[in-house]
Design an enzyme around this catalytic site. Sequence first.
Site, mmCIF file in Angstrom:
data_model
loop_
_atom_site.group_PDB
_atom_site.id
_atom_site.type_symbol
_atom_site.label_atom_id
_atom_site.label_comp_id
_atom_site.label_asym_id
_atom_site.label_seq_id
_atom_site.Cartn_x
_atom_site.Cartn_y
_atom_site.Cartn_z
ATOM 1 N N LEU A 12 47.221 -14.329 35.609
ATOM 2 C CA LEU A 12 48.096 -14.842 36.674
ATOM 3 C C LEU A 12 48.098 -16.382 36.732
ATOM 4 O O LEU A 12 49.102 -17.030 36.415
ATOM 5 C CB LEU A 12 47.634 -14.267 38.028
ATOM 6 C CG LEU A 12 48.401 -14.727 39.264
ATOM 7 C CD1 LEU A 12 49.855 -14.278 39.209
ATOM 8 C CD2 LEU A 12 47.739 -14.174 40.535
ATOM 9 N N ASP A 13 46.930 -16.952 37.116
ATOM 10 C CA ASP A 13 46.832 -18.401 37.307
ATOM 11 C C ASP A 13 47.064 -19.139 35.991
ATOM 12 O O ASP A 13 46.316 -18.957 35.033
ATOM 13 C CB ASP A 13 45.438 -18.767 37.840
ATOM 14 C CG ASP A 13 45.156 -18.167 39.211
ATOM 15 O OD1 ASP A 13 46.064 -18.190 40.057
ATOM 16 O OD2 ASP A 13 44.038 -17.677 39.434
ATOM 17 N N LYS A 47 38.684 -22.801 34.158
ATOM 18 C CA LYS A 47 39.853 -21.932 34.000
ATOM 19 C C LYS A 47 39.460 -20.538 33.515
ATOM 20 O O LYS A 47 38.728 -20.406 32.532
ATOM 21 C CB LYS A 47 40.873 -22.562 33.056
ATOM 22 C CG LYS A 47 41.640 -23.677 33.729
ATOM 23 C CD LYS A 47 42.802 -24.167 32.894
ATOM 24 C CE LYS A 47 43.529 -25.284 33.627
ATOM 25 N NZ LYS A 47 44.446 -26.000 32.749
ATOM 26 N N SER A 116 43.848 -10.299 36.179
ATOM 27 C CA SER A 116 43.430 -11.599 36.728
ATOM 28 C C SER A 116 42.018 -11.542 37.300
ATOM 29 O O SER A 116 41.619 -10.529 37.860
ATOM 30 C CB SER A 116 44.411 -12.005 37.836
ATOM 31 O OG SER A 116 43.898 -13.097 38.576
ATOM 32 N N ALA A 117 41.308 -12.663 37.186
ATOM 33 C CA ALA A 117 39.959 -12.762 37.764
ATOM 34 C C ALA A 117 40.015 -13.042 39.263
ATOM 35 O O ALA A 117 39.002 -12.949 39.954
ATOM 36 C CB ALA A 117 39.204 -13.900 37.077
HETATM 37 C C1 BG6 Z 1 41.166 -17.337 37.702
HETATM 38 C C2 BG6 Z 1 41.273 -18.855 37.697
HETATM 39 O O1 BG6 Z 1 42.414 -16.778 37.495
HETATM 40 O O2 BG6 Z 1 40.652 -16.887 38.968
HETATM 41 C C3 BG6 Z 1 39.932 -19.485 38.046
HETATM 42 O O3 BG6 Z 1 41.683 -19.296 36.412
HETATM 43 C C4 BG6 Z 1 39.431 -18.925 39.383
HETATM 44 O O4 BG6 Z 1 40.075 -20.888 38.113
HETATM 45 C C5 BG6 Z 1 39.361 -17.391 39.313
HETATM 46 O O5 BG6 Z 1 38.137 -19.439 39.692
HETATM 47 C C6 BG6 Z 1 38.897 -16.756 40.631
HETATM 48 O O6 BG6 Z 1 39.868 -16.986 41.610
HETATM 49 P P1 BG6 Z 1 39.691 -16.722 43.156
HETATM 50 O O7 BG6 Z 1 41.084 -16.843 43.703
HETATM 51 O O8 BG6 Z 1 39.152 -15.323 43.318
HETATM 52 O O9 BG6 Z 1 38.752 -17.742 43.681
HETATM 53 MG MG MG Z 2 44.596 -18.361 33.862
#
Ligand code: BG6
Ligand code: MG
Length: 219
Positions: A12-13, A47, A116-117
């Site tokens: 996603l990000d 990232k 996505s993480a």
């Molecule tokens: C990933 C990002 O998609 O999500 C990271 O690339 C981020 O930078 C991770 O730390 C966790 O995201 P969130 O929104 O759960 O803090």
């Molecule tokens: Mg990403």
Amino acid sequence: MTNSVKACLFDLDGVLVDTAKYHYLAWKRLAEELGFAFTEQDNERLKGVSRMASLDILLSIGGISLEEAARLELAERKNNWYVDMISKMDRSEILPGALEFLQECRNNGIKVALGSASKNAMTILNNTGLTPYFDAIVDGTKTAAAKPDPEVFTLGAAELGVSPEECIVFEDAEAGIEAAARAGMRSIGIGSEETLGEANLVIPSLEHMSYRRLSELQA
Ligand code: BG6
Ligand code: MG
């Protein structure tokens, strides 16, 4: 690439939306409150990495070591600033080419999953109107292990009912490209050859991707 592609799994990000800048601003603010500088180059290391792992990298840059409770408090502080920023997002923050390619996948019977993480993925998908494009959504609330562990993509393929060799992963992070390889999937890096050289193909953005190009990959 010889196996036919039945599914596309998207990070996603940094792939579908430009939220990397908000993560950066929030981490930078935290570093400044803690009394040290945090550059865009430092941010590259965060990232694709989970929230707590990102905090640990940031603290190591500042030479700070803290107990679990203090680390959790800092992660929450950063997340509150980040949530504030993403709560104002709308369709205009979808990255160029993303919507068109997601639609093309759907029109041509290619299944679509999110991998996505982020634990904030649903807020972002709903605010940008992207939610209806997905057949399966796997985010940081559903996984135990963070990228480069392959769990997020393995779960996505299982939810879609496809095998790993039928999947293509789209990723902007090195950890994500490694996760795809460990899941037995092919990957397309979104960004620069320099950081994503391990991917099967690297393109600057989804503007450079189309169903036709995906079909060429299967030939
Ligand atoms: C990933 C990002 O998609 O999500 C990271 O690339 C981020 O930078 C991770 O730390 C966790 O995201 P969130 O929104 O759960 O803090
Ligand atoms: Mg990403």
